[in-house]
Design an enzyme around this catalytic site. Structure first.
Site, mmCIF file in Angstrom:
data_model
loop_
_atom_site.group_PDB
_atom_site.id
_atom_site.type_symbol
_atom_site.label_atom_id
_atom_site.label_comp_id
_atom_site.label_asym_id
_atom_site.label_seq_id
_atom_site.Cartn_x
_atom_site.Cartn_y
_atom_site.Cartn_z
ATOM 1 N N PRO A 39 -5.126 8.939 -2.473
ATOM 2 C CA PRO A 39 -5.954 9.710 -3.415
ATOM 3 C C PRO A 39 -5.198 10.856 -4.091
ATOM 4 C CG PRO A 39 -7.203 9.234 -1.421
ATOM 5 C CD PRO A 39 -5.808 8.727 -1.184
ATOM 6 N N GLU A 84 2.367 0.320 -11.259
ATOM 7 C CA GLU A 84 3.814 0.193 -11.001
ATOM 8 C C GLU A 84 4.611 1.279 -11.743
ATOM 9 O OE1 GLU A 84 5.549 -3.388 -10.019
ATOM 10 O OE2 GLU A 84 3.668 -4.396 -9.555
ATOM 11 N N ILE A 108 -5.544 -0.684 -3.893
ATOM 12 C CA ILE A 108 -4.596 -1.665 -3.371
ATOM 13 C C ILE A 108 -4.954 -3.077 -3.847
ATOM 14 C CG2 ILE A 108 -3.448 -2.571 -1.290
ATOM 15 C CD1 ILE A 108 -2.926 0.498 -2.108
ATOM 16 N N ILE A 120 -6.718 -9.125 -36.384
ATOM 17 C CA ILE A 120 -6.564 -10.307 -37.253
ATOM 18 C C ILE A 120 -7.690 -11.315 -37.000
ATOM 19 C CG2 ILE A 120 -5.037 -12.275 -37.800
ATOM 20 C CD1 ILE A 120 -2.646 -10.375 -37.305
ATOM 21 N N HIS A 121 -8.209 -11.349 -35.791
ATOM 22 C CA HIS A 121 -9.342 -12.238 -35.509
ATOM 23 C C HIS A 121 -10.663 -11.659 -36.040
ATOM 24 C CE1 HIS A 121 -6.634 -14.439 -32.815
ATOM 25 N NE2 HIS A 121 -7.546 -15.397 -32.760
ATOM 26 N N ALA A 163 0.819 -1.217 0.000
ATOM 27 C CA ALA A 163 0.000 0.000 0.000
ATOM 28 C C ALA A 163 0.850 1.263 0.000
ATOM 29 C CB ALA A 163 -0.941 -0.019 1.198
ATOM 30 N N GLY A 202 -14.205 -10.011 -36.427
ATOM 31 C CA GLY A 202 -15.344 -9.959 -35.496
ATOM 32 C C GLY A 202 -15.138 -10.909 -34.327
HETATM 33 C C1 FAD Z 1 -5.793 -1.893 -10.970
HETATM 34 C C2 FAD Z 1 -4.794 -1.123 -10.170
HETATM 35 C C3 FAD Z 1 -4.033 -1.757 -9.210
HETATM 36 C C4 FAD Z 1 -3.127 -1.033 -8.435
HETATM 37 N N1 FAD Z 1 -2.437 -1.654 -7.434
HETATM 38 C C5 FAD Z 1 -1.712 -0.906 -6.543
HETATM 39 C C6 FAD Z 1 -1.144 -1.503 -5.379
HETATM 40 O O1 FAD Z 1 -1.253 -2.714 -5.142
HETATM 41 N N2 FAD Z 1 -0.478 -0.689 -4.495
HETATM 42 C C7 FAD Z 1 -0.335 0.644 -4.715
HETATM 43 O O2 FAD Z 1 0.275 1.309 -3.883
HETATM 44 N N3 FAD Z 1 -0.848 1.237 -5.835
HETATM 45 C C8 FAD Z 1 -1.538 0.492 -6.736
HETATM 46 N N4 FAD Z 1 -2.106 1.079 -7.851
HETATM 47 C C9 FAD Z 1 -1.897 2.506 -8.081
HETATM 48 C C10 FAD Z 1 -1.091 2.826 -9.315
HETATM 49 O O3 FAD Z 1 0.273 2.578 -9.090
HETATM 50 C C11 FAD Z 1 -1.408 4.286 -9.697
HETATM 51 O O4 FAD Z 1 -2.727 4.289 -10.203
HETATM 52 C C12 FAD Z 1 -0.433 4.848 -10.711
HETATM 53 O O5 FAD Z 1 0.832 5.026 -10.132
HETATM 54 C C13 FAD Z 1 -0.907 6.179 -11.282
HETATM 55 O O6 FAD Z 1 -1.327 7.046 -10.265
HETATM 56 P P1 FAD Z 1 -2.755 7.784 -10.393
HETATM 57 O O7 FAD Z 1 -3.768 6.741 -10.682
HETATM 58 O O8 FAD Z 1 -2.952 8.615 -9.192
HETATM 59 O O9 FAD Z 1 -2.641 8.701 -11.666
HETATM 60 P P2 FAD Z 1 -2.026 10.191 -11.695
HETATM 61 O O10 FAD Z 1 -0.739 10.218 -10.952
HETATM 62 O O11 FAD Z 1 -3.073 11.160 -11.294
HETATM 63 O O12 FAD Z 1 -1.695 10.360 -13.232
HETATM 64 C C14 FAD Z 1 -2.690 10.724 -14.204
HETATM 65 C C15 FAD Z 1 -1.987 10.830 -15.554
HETATM 66 O O13 FAD Z 1 -0.985 11.864 -15.499
HETATM 67 C C16 FAD Z 1 0.284 11.312 -15.833
HETATM 68 N N5 FAD Z 1 1.296 11.978 -15.012
HETATM 69 C C17 FAD Z 1 1.302 12.114 -13.669
HETATM 70 N N6 FAD Z 1 2.414 12.757 -13.260
HETATM 71 C C18 FAD Z 1 3.135 13.017 -14.375
HETATM 72 C C19 FAD Z 1 4.370 13.649 -14.625
HETATM 73 N N7 FAD Z 1 5.137 14.090 -13.635
HETATM 74 N N8 FAD Z 1 4.799 13.744 -15.912
HETATM 75 C C20 FAD Z 1 4.056 13.265 -16.937
HETATM 76 N N9 FAD Z 1 2.866 12.658 -16.754
HETATM 77 C C21 FAD Z 1 2.407 12.533 -15.501
HETATM 78 C C22 FAD Z 1 0.187 9.836 -15.527
HETATM 79 O O14 FAD Z 1 1.125 9.079 -16.252
HETATM 80 C C23 FAD Z 1 -1.241 9.550 -15.952
HETATM 81 O O15 FAD Z 1 -1.293 9.392 -17.336
HETATM 82 C C24 FAD Z 1 -2.966 0.347 -8.657
HETATM 83 C C25 FAD Z 1 -3.725 0.988 -9.670
HETATM 84 C C26 FAD Z 1 -4.639 0.268 -10.409
HETATM 85 C C27 FAD Z 1 -5.453 0.995 -11.448
#
Ligand code: FAD
Length: 383
Positions: free
Chosen positions: A130, A365, A159, A339-340, A126, A342
Site C-alpha cells: 500500500p 512494471e 497482485i 478513425i472508427h 508480489a 462512433g
Molecule cells: C492492474 C495492476 C496489476 C499489477 N500487478 C502487480 C503485480 O503482479 N505485482 C506487483 O508487485 N505489483 C503489481 N502492480 C503494482 C504496480 O507495479 C504499481 O501500481 C506501480 O508501480 C505504481 O505504484 P502505485 O500504484 O503505488 O502508484 P504511486 O507510486 O503512488 O504513483 C502515483 C503517481 O506518482 C508518480 N510517481 C511516483 N513516484 C514518482 C517519482 N519518484 N517521480 C515522478 N513521479 C512519481 C507515478 O508515476 C504515478 O503517476 C500492479 C498494478 C496494477 C494497477
C-alpha cells in the site's frame, strides 16, 4: 546499435501455433472473458494442453525453455488477443517464474517448475505494498527467521493472478538495517496458515486476469523457501522487472499491429463524403503515424532484447523501450478509436476494450515517470 537476435525456426513455428490457438480458441471467447472478467475453465485447460504455461521454463522441467528473444516473439503474438488472457500467461511465464528459474536451487526447481510448466500451478509476483508502489524499497513486509522457519507479516496489493495462483514470489525485509540489501525473495504457497488472498479488484480493463491483495499474519514458511541468499530479493526484483519491461514493450508492438490492420481494413470499407475513409488524406496520415510509432517501438524493443541477450544490464534500453512503446500504444489506440468514429466507441467492436486495456501499461512494471527517472538518472550519473 546492437542488433536483435534472429528468431529461430522453432520459435517461428511456435509463434504460428500460438497464433492459430489464439484465432481458434481465445478470440471466440474474448467477449465472454471481457464481460465475465474470468477465463473460462475449458480455455484454461486447452491452454495447459497447448503448453503455454511452460514457455520460459527450462525443457528439463517440462517447459519450452524460451529465452528473451522467444518470449518477446510470443508476446507480440499475444498482443493480438484478449489482454487479460495475454497478461495471465505473460505474467506467469515472466516475472512470476523468473525468480525460481534464476535463483531457485535444485530442490526448489524440481518441486515447483514442472507443475508451473504444466499450468497445474500458476504463479504470482508480489512486490507492491500500500505505501510502496513506485518506491518498492519503502516496503514494510517482514520475514523474521525463527529456527527452520521464516515468519512473514505484512500486506501486498495489486497482485496479478492472485485469485488463481498457487505459488507466489514474495519480497520481504529480512534485515531492516541493510536497506534494500536487506530485502529477500521467498516462495510462498497458497493455502498455508496466516496467508490470505483478498477479493479480486474491479478494474478499468485487463478483464479475465485477476488482481488482488495478499495478507501475511504470522505466516510461517519453511526456511528452505528462501530464494537465493538473504538480501538478494531487491536486486532480483529489479532484474526481473528489467526483462519484464521489455516483454511489455513487445506485447505493445503486437497490440499496435492489430490496431493498425483493423483500422486500415475499416478505412477501406467505410465510405463518407462520397469516398472511402482510406481516400481521405488526413486519415491516411493518422494511419501512417500509427505505423511509425509501432515501428519505432519495435526498434527500441529489439535493441533492449539484444542488449540483455548480449549480457548487458539493459536498464536504460529496457526503460526507453517501455516508456516509448507504452505511450506509442496510447496514441495508436486513441487514433484507432478516432478513425472508427462512433463505431470505435462501441463495446461490441473491441477497439474500446483495447483503449481501456492499454491504459495499464503506462502504470505497471514501473510507471512512465519512473522509467524517465531511471533514464535521466543514468544520463546524469557522475562518472
Ligand atoms: C492492474 C495492476 C496489476 C499489477 N500487478 C502487480 C503485480 O503482479 N505485482 C506487483 O508487485 N505489483 C503489481 N502492480 C503494482 C504496480 O507495479 C504499481 O501500481 C506501480 O508501480 C505504481 O505504484 P502505485 O500504484 O503505488 O502508484 P504511486 O507510486 O503512488 O504513483 C502515483 C503517481 O506518482 C508518480 N510517481 C511516483 N513516484 C514518482 C517519482 N519518484 N517521480 C515522478 N513521479 C512519481 C507515478 O508515476 C504515478 O503517476 C500492479 C498494478 C496494477 C494497477
Amino acid at each position: 546499435m546492437t542488433m536483435a537476435h534472429e528468431i529461430t525456426p522453432e520459435v517461428k513455428m511456435l509463434c504460428d501455433e500460438v497464433e492459430r490457438f489464439i484465432r481458434e480458441q481465445v478470440e471466440p471467447r474474448s467477449r465472454a472473458i471481457e464481460e465475465n472478467d474470468a477465463i473460462p475453465s475449458d480455455l484454461m485447460q486447452l491452454t495447459r494442453e497447448m503448453g503455454l504455461f511452460g514457455l520460459t521454463i527450462p525443457e528439463e522441467y517440462g517447459g519450452s525453455g524460451l529465452n528473451l528473444v522467444g518470449k518477446c516473439a510470443i508476446e507480440e503474438v499475444m498482443g493480438h488477443t484478449n489482454y487479460g488472457f495475454a497478461t495471465l500467461i505473460g505474467n506467469h511465464t515472466g516475472i512470476s517464474t523468473t525468480g525460481i528459474t534464476s535463483l531457485g536451487n535444485a530442490v526448489q526447481k524440481k518441486k515447483y517448475l514442472p507443475k508451473m510448466a504444466s499450468g497445474e500451478w500458476i504463479g504470482g509476483f508480489a512486490l507492491t505494498e500500500p505505501q510502496a508502489g513506485s518506491d518498492p524499497a519503502a516496503m514494510l513486509t517482514t520475514a523474521v527467521r525463527k529456527g527452520d522457519r521464516y515468519i512473514l507479516n505484512g500486506e501486498k496489493i495489486y497482485i496479478t493472478n492472485a485469485s488463481v495462483a498457487q505459488v507466489f514470489t514474495v519480497m520481504a525485509i529480512t534485515d531492516k538495517s541493510k536497506g534494500v540489501k536487506g530485502i529477500s525473495a521467498f516462495i510462498v504457497d497458497r493455502g498455508i496458515p496466516g496467508f490470505s488472498i483478498g477479493k479480486n479488484e474491479l478494474k478499468m480493463g485487463m478483464h479475465g486476469c485477476s488482481t488482488a491483495p495478499l495478507a501475511f499474519t504470522d505466516c510461517e514458511i519453511p526456511a528452505e523457501n528462501l530464494l537465493g541468499a538473504e538480501g538478494m530479493g531487491y536486486v532480483q526484483a529489479l532484474k526481473t522487472l528489467t526483462a519484464g519491461r521489455v516483454t511489455v514493450s513487445a506485447r505493445c508492438c503486437g497490440m499496435m499491429d492489430k490496431l493498425i490492420s483493423r483500422t486500415a481494413e475499416y478505412m477501406k470499407t467505410r465510405t463518407q463524403g462520397g469516398k472511402r475513409l482510406a481516400d481521405h488524406q488526413g486519415l491516411q496520415w493518422m494511419l501512417a503515424d500509427m505505423a511509425i510509432a509501432r515501428d519505432a517501438a519495435r526498434g527500441l524493443t529489439q535493441r533492449a532484447i539484444a542488449t540483455l541477450m548480449a549480457g548487458g544490464r539493459g536498464t536504460m534500453e529496457a526503460s526507453t523501450a517501455k516508456v516509448y512503446s507504452t505511450e506509442a500504444l496510447g496514441r495508436v489506440v486513441d487514433a484507432a478509436v478516432q478513425i472508427h468514429g462512433g463505431m470505435g466507441y462501441m463495446r461490441e467492436v473491441g477497439i474500446e476494450t483495447t483503449f481501456r486495456d492499454a491504459r495499464i501499461v503506462r502504470i505497471y512494471e514501473g510507471s512512465s515517470e519512473i522509467q524517465r527517472n531511471i533514464i535521466a538518472g543514468l544520463l546524469l550519473k557522475d562518472d
